[in-house]
Design an enzyme around this catalytic site. Structure first.
Site, PDB file in Angstrom:
ATOM      1  N   SER A  10       0.587  -1.236  -0.775  1.00 44.68           N
ATOM      2  CA  SER A  10       0.424  -0.263  -0.163  1.00 44.68           C
ATOM      3  C   SER A  10       0.554   1.473   0.499  1.00 44.68           C
ATOM      4  O   SER A  10       1.533   1.433   0.620  1.00 44.68           O
ATOM      5  CB  SER A  10      -0.880  -0.181   1.445  1.00 44.68           C
ATOM      6  OG  SER A  10      -1.438   1.372   1.279  1.00 44.68           O
ATOM      7  N   HIS A  35      -0.836  -0.680  -4.574  1.00 45.46           N
ATOM      8  CA  HIS A  35      -1.942  -0.858  -3.995  1.00 45.46           C
ATOM      9  C   HIS A  35      -2.424   0.369  -3.286  1.00 45.46           C
ATOM     10  O   HIS A  35      -1.552   1.098  -2.886  1.00 45.46           O
ATOM     11  CB  HIS A  35      -2.084  -1.704  -2.980  1.00 45.46           C
ATOM     12  CG  HIS A  35      -3.851  -1.373  -2.509  1.00 45.46           C
ATOM     13  ND1 HIS A  35      -4.951  -2.490  -2.225  1.00 45.46           N
ATOM     14  CD2 HIS A  35      -4.423  -0.749  -1.319  1.00 45.46           C
ATOM     15  CE1 HIS A  35      -5.502  -2.279  -1.808  1.00 45.46           C
ATOM     16  NE2 HIS A  35      -5.287  -0.880  -0.634  1.00 45.46           N
ATOM     17  N   ASP A  37      -5.329   4.141  -1.976  1.00 46.39           N
ATOM     18  CA  ASP A  37      -5.788   4.198  -1.121  1.00 46.39           C
ATOM     19  C   ASP A  37      -5.640   5.555  -1.587  1.00 46.39           C
ATOM     20  O   ASP A  37      -5.324   6.197  -1.174  1.00 46.39           O
ATOM     21  CB  ASP A  37      -5.105   3.759   0.354  1.00 46.39           C
ATOM     22  CG  ASP A  37      -4.948   2.395   0.409  1.00 46.39           C
ATOM     23  OD1 ASP A  37      -6.100   1.365   0.359  1.00 46.39           O
ATOM     24  OD2 ASP A  37      -4.019   1.872   0.793  1.00 46.39           O
ATOM     25  N   MET A  39      -8.656   8.216  -0.730  1.00 42.83           N
ATOM     26  CA  MET A  39      -9.787   8.601   0.822  1.00 42.83           C
ATOM     27  C   MET A  39      -9.944  10.111   0.335  1.00 42.83           C
ATOM     28  O   MET A  39      -9.506  11.121   0.207  1.00 42.83           O
ATOM     29  CB  MET A  39      -9.088   8.838   1.657  1.00 42.83           C
ATOM     30  CG  MET A  39      -8.287   6.808   1.999  1.00 42.83           C
ATOM     31  SD  MET A  39      -7.480   7.058   3.084  1.00 42.83           S
ATOM     32  CE  MET A  39      -6.872   5.205   3.557  1.00 42.83           C
ATOM     33  N   HIS A  68      -7.867   1.694  -4.411  1.00 41.44           N
ATOM     34  CA  HIS A  68      -8.896   1.354  -3.461  1.00 41.44           C
ATOM     35  C   HIS A  68      -9.445   2.380  -3.303  1.00 41.44           C
ATOM     36  O   HIS A  68      -9.042   3.489  -2.707  1.00 41.44           O
ATOM     37  CB  HIS A  68      -8.226   0.183  -2.716  1.00 41.44           C
ATOM     38  CG  HIS A  68      -9.612   0.090  -1.564  1.00 41.44           C
ATOM     39  ND1 HIS A  68      -8.727   0.241  -0.286  1.00 41.44           N
ATOM     40  CD2 HIS A  68     -10.895   0.441  -0.711  1.00 41.44           C
ATOM     41  CE1 HIS A  68      -9.346  -0.414   0.671  1.00 41.44           C
ATOM     42  NE2 HIS A  68     -11.037  -0.128   0.121  1.00 41.44           N
ATOM     43  N   MET A  70     -12.378   4.760  -1.661  1.00 38.50           N
ATOM     44  CA  MET A  70     -12.475   4.811  -0.208  1.00 38.50           C
ATOM     45  C   MET A  70     -13.341   5.934  -0.187  1.00 38.50           C
ATOM     46  O   MET A  70     -13.380   7.474  -0.083  1.00 38.50           O
ATOM     47  CB  MET A  70     -11.924   4.992   0.674  1.00 38.50           C
ATOM     48  CG  MET A  70     -11.386   3.578   1.018  1.00 38.50           C
ATOM     49  SD  MET A  70      -9.685   3.025   2.629  1.00 38.50           S
ATOM     50  CE  MET A  70      -8.835   3.336   1.425  1.00 38.50           C
ATOM     51  N   MET A 139     -11.921  -5.609   3.596  1.00 39.06           N
ATOM     52  CA  MET A 139     -11.019  -5.039   5.164  1.00 39.06           C
ATOM     53  C   MET A 139     -10.778  -5.673   6.382  1.00 39.06           C
ATOM     54  O   MET A 139     -12.038  -5.954   6.952  1.00 39.06           O
ATOM     55  CB  MET A 139     -12.265  -3.774   5.005  1.00 39.06           C
ATOM     56  CG  MET A 139     -11.866  -2.755   3.891  1.00 39.06           C
ATOM     57  SD  MET A 139     -10.618  -2.606   2.789  1.00 39.06           S
ATOM     58  CE  MET A 139      -9.360  -1.435   4.975  1.00 39.06           C
ATOM     59  N   ASP A 177      -7.330  -6.410   3.487  1.00 36.82           N
ATOM     60  CA  ASP A 177      -6.560  -5.383   3.693  1.00 36.82           C
ATOM     61  C   ASP A 177      -6.684  -4.558   4.805  1.00 36.82           C
ATOM     62  O   ASP A 177      -7.799  -4.710   5.459  1.00 36.82           O
ATOM     63  CB  ASP A 177      -7.082  -4.350   2.533  1.00 36.82           C
ATOM     64  CG  ASP A 177      -6.118  -3.068   2.056  1.00 36.82           C
ATOM     65  OD1 ASP A 177      -5.287  -2.416   2.758  1.00 36.82           O
ATOM     66  OD2 ASP A 177      -6.828  -2.198   1.673  1.00 36.82           O
TER      67      ASP A 177
END
Ligand code: DX5
Ligand code: ZN
Length: 222
Positions: A10, A35, A37, A39, A68, A70, A139, A177
């Site tokens: 990540s 990966h 992330d 957000m 990913h 979010m 998750m 994850d």
């Protein structure tokens, strides 16, 4: 359906002041994916990074990028992630108003589609949907921050997802994850996980490249 194990570092835990160095480390290593992330401060109580950083990683990444999301209203940004070079894209079940439309859009944009579920979301919400997605992201922490403690119940949840996939005759890969490391990789692999996201356990290790190789061996040997 079984997949070879993949370690997906990540990049949230990378050093953004030395991003190219950390991207090169992942390139050199036995990691399978990057990966990313994303957000938005609304779906989760934290903001990570957006397209300028994704593009900076993409410029030098020689392995597939797994983003990913979010974020609320993921449908607004799916095309831009495809244009940025993302190959595997997951959205949160809890953030989608029309999951079918979101999954179709990801596929129309030429990416693999994944659905992430938060720890408090039961696996059963995925019933009937599994043949429409390429992967499930379980998750194992509450999304929003790196460096949290692994939630042990996630192992049973993975088993449950694996059984549902088999029952529905689907061929989804299972990704996990949050809080992933040497302590839980073997059990997760036995439960059915193929893609292991690891942030702090990789980037805070004295030798991240060796750590990735060790995690992969643990997954392969499980
Ligand atoms: C959490 C993110 C994770 C996180 C993993 O919301 O989705 O990808 O960065 O970090 P670690 O491995 O430190 O839990
Ligand atoms: Zn993630």
């Amino acid at each position: 359906m079984s997949y070879d194990p993949i370690i997906a570092p990540s990049m949230l835990s990378a050093d953004f002041g030395a991003l190219d160095r950390d991207v090169e480390m992942v390139n050199r290593s036995r990691a399978g994916w990057f990966h990313l992330d994303i957000m938005d401060g609304t779906f989760v109580p934290n903001i990570s990074f957006g397209f300028p950083v994704v593009k900076a990683i993409a410029r030098n990444a020689r392995k597939p990028m797994d983003a990913h999301l979010m974020i609320v209203h993921p449908e607004k940004y799916i095309k831009r992630f495809a244009e940025a070079g993302v190959e595997w894209l997951s959205v949160h079940y809890e953030a989608c108003e029309d999951l079918g439309a979101v999954l179709s859009l990801i596929h129309e944009c030429g990416m693999k589609a994944g659905v992430a579920i938060c720890p408090e979301t039961p696996a059963s919400v995925l019933e009937g949907w599994l043949s429409k997605m390429d992967f499930v992201l379980v998750m194992s922490v509450h999304p929003g921050f790196g460096g949290q403690k692994f939630i042990e119940d996630s192992i049973a949840k993975v088993e449950c997802v694996r059984e549902m996939i088999a029952r529905e005759g689907a061929s989804c890969l299972i990704e996990v994850d949050g809080g992933v490391g040497a302590d839980n990789i073997p059990a997760l692999a036995r439960a059915g996980v193929s893609a292991f996201v690891a942030g702090s356990s990789v980037f805070s290790a004295p030798d991240p490249e060796e750590t990735i190789a060790r995690f992969l061996s643990l997954a392969e040997g499980a």
